[in-house]
Design an enzyme around this catalytic site. Sequence first.
Site, PDB file in Angstrom:
ATOM      1  N   HIS A 122      -2.517  -2.759   0.186  1.00 39.18           N
ATOM      2  CA  HIS A 122      -2.031  -1.475  -0.364  1.00 39.18           C
ATOM      3  C   HIS A 122      -0.280  -1.255   0.258  1.00 39.18           C
ATOM      4  O   HIS A 122      -0.162  -1.536   1.385  1.00 39.18           O
ATOM      5  CB  HIS A 122      -1.803   0.136  -0.547  1.00 39.18           C
ATOM      6  N   ASP A 199      -7.914   1.931   6.653  1.00 43.53           N
ATOM      7  CA  ASP A 199      -7.570   2.502   5.288  1.00 43.53           C
ATOM      8  C   ASP A 199      -8.577   2.989   4.443  1.00 43.53           C
ATOM      9  O   ASP A 199      -8.968   1.968   3.712  1.00 43.53           O
ATOM     10  CB  ASP A 199      -6.633   1.989   4.713  1.00 43.53           C
ATOM     11  N   GLN A 202      -9.972   4.577  -0.465  1.00 44.20           N
ATOM     12  CA  GLN A 202     -10.863   3.947  -2.085  1.00 44.20           C
ATOM     13  C   GLN A 202     -12.723   4.026  -1.752  1.00 44.20           C
ATOM     14  O   GLN A 202     -13.435   3.847  -2.264  1.00 44.20           O
ATOM     15  CB  GLN A 202     -10.615   2.491  -2.822  1.00 44.20           C
ATOM     16  N   LYS A 225      -7.717  11.465  -4.475  1.00 43.20           N
ATOM     17  CA  LYS A 225      -8.693  10.775  -4.162  1.00 43.20           C
ATOM     18  C   LYS A 225      -9.710  10.859  -4.624  1.00 43.20           C
ATOM     19  O   LYS A 225     -11.124   9.752  -4.785  1.00 43.20           O
ATOM     20  CB  LYS A 225      -8.117   9.297  -4.214  1.00 43.20           C
ATOM     21  N   CYS A 363       0.548  -1.497  -6.878  1.00 43.95           N
ATOM     22  CA  CYS A 363       0.691  -1.395  -4.829  1.00 43.95           C
ATOM     23  C   CYS A 363      -0.004  -2.073  -4.091  1.00 43.95           C
ATOM     24  O   CYS A 363      -0.167  -1.693  -3.208  1.00 43.95           O
ATOM     25  CB  CYS A 363       0.854  -0.231  -4.725  1.00 43.95           C
TER      26      CYS A 363
HETATM   27  N1  PLP Z   1      -4.375   2.665   0.778  1.00 42.50           N
HETATM   28  C1  PLP Z   1      -5.459   2.504  -0.701  1.00 42.50           C
HETATM   29  C2  PLP Z   1      -6.373   1.160  -0.416  1.00 42.50           C
HETATM   30  C3  PLP Z   1      -4.901   3.118  -2.363  1.00 42.50           C
HETATM   31  O1  PLP Z   1      -5.626   3.041  -2.753  1.00 42.50           O
HETATM   32  C4  PLP Z   1      -4.134   3.887  -1.927  1.00 42.50           C
HETATM   33  C5  PLP Z   1      -3.446   4.632  -3.148  1.00 42.50           C
HETATM   34  O2  PLP Z   1      -3.704   4.474  -4.069  1.00 42.50           O
HETATM   35  C6  PLP Z   1      -3.216   4.301  -0.334  1.00 42.50           C
HETATM   36  C7  PLP Z   1      -3.201   3.915   0.507  1.00 42.50           C
HETATM   37  C8  PLP Z   1      -1.618   5.279  -0.782  1.00 42.50           C
HETATM   38  O3  PLP Z   1      -2.543   6.699  -0.978  1.00 42.50           O
HETATM   39  P1  PLP Z   1      -1.463   7.698  -0.813  1.00 42.50           P
HETATM   40  O4  PLP Z   1      -0.018   7.530  -2.187  1.00 42.50           O
HETATM   41  O5  PLP Z   1      -2.868   9.343  -1.881  1.00 42.50           O
HETATM   42  O6  PLP Z   1      -0.989   8.332  -0.428  1.00 42.50           O
END
Ligand code: PLP
Length: 404
Positions: A122, A199, A202, A225, A363
């Site tokens: 991401h 990370d 998900q 999430k 993203c």
């Molecule tokens: N990393 C992953 C794998 C994500 O799916 C997301 C959000 O879609 C993020 C990071 C960023 O999360 P946030 O926008 O809640 O900070």
Amino acid sequence: MLDISKIRSDFPILSRQVYGKPLVYLDNAATTQKPKCVVEKIEEMYYTLNANIHRGVHFLSQQATDAHEAARVTIQKYIGAKSSNEIIFTRGTTESINLIASSFCREFCKPGDEIILSTMEHHSNIVPWQLQQEISGIKLQVVPLNDRMELIIDELEKKINSRTKLISIAHVSNALGTINDVNRIIEIAHANNVPVLIDAAQSVQHLPVNVQKMDCDFLVFSGHKAYGPTGMGVLYGKEKWLDKLPPYHGGGEMIASVSFEKTTFNVLPFKFEAGTPDFIGSSALATALDYISDLGLDNIAKYEHELLEYATNQLLTIEGLKIYGTSPQKSSVISFLVNGIHHYDMGMLLDKMGIAVRTGHHCAQPLMEAMHVDGTVRASFAFYNTKEEIDKLVAGINRVVSMF
Ligand code: PLP
């Protein structure tokens, strides 16, 4: 076994209509809906317990502080951390990764040192490191994917060398659903004395995650999430690392003493929590995690896998539909395109039928580039979704195909 109709009644938004049609919410990877208990917790806290924490001698402040610190312990237990000192509250995954990128590079990296990422990351796990490229002179090494859109672990191993300072990798890809073999990655990294950031934006809401068993050095996720509130996230770090890292933001609460000559910093976890934290959001997140725990992550994983298999099989009956990300190890995310139909048109037309999916690059533009597309349609399922909703999605796509 999960009682899905009972679960759905906990989420009032699921029974609303859009454009006069029942909402089919399949955008759970972007954000999840909130059960009543989470919203009620926020209301209860504002009505009965609102006072700034940590610094107050009065009754309300002490109660609010106790609730905030109890939430920290709930999160510690949820991810199996050794100590609640290892749980830092942040605004979300993005802020957690920015914190580590900034503090880690400042303390441990010199020009030419390397951070390993993967093609499926991401933007939140790319751009903070790129910002550090400019500040600290680090280089990024990117692990490629195979045809099923799985990370090629042999390639990761080849990229590790004496300049490698950290591996930062998604547990589950938001755009593909691929579940990475993080245990293996951490094993390889540690054999080379390289720490690993996971990370888990998900994963924590879909799979049992235990940071001690996994042995990751850092793990990050977002509350929104995981059925919790927005603007609330978590950074887990092993105490031995967090102790060595310099603070990220400066301000109240993160200090031991301040003078113009010398300022000293607070102990963990407060060293990384400058300013008034979201002391209402922390309890709401703990309530959300308790809700998930009561359902049982094993039950959730099993049911969501059933949804994934059902949806995959049904979608593949549609002529010209291609699924991006075909690993056997997937969470309940399906990215797809249907011959010649732009993802945006598909998303807009499905929306008019009451079906909420996400379209675009999710993203993850470097991933889209690697797949030679500018975006996909993404349906992502949660434990409150049903096979009937998947049937509506499939019927909706067929309708769009017939329009074209
Ligand atoms: N990393 C992953 C794998 C994500 O799916 C997301 C959000 O879609 C993020 C990071 C960023 O999360 P946030 O926008 O809640 O900070």
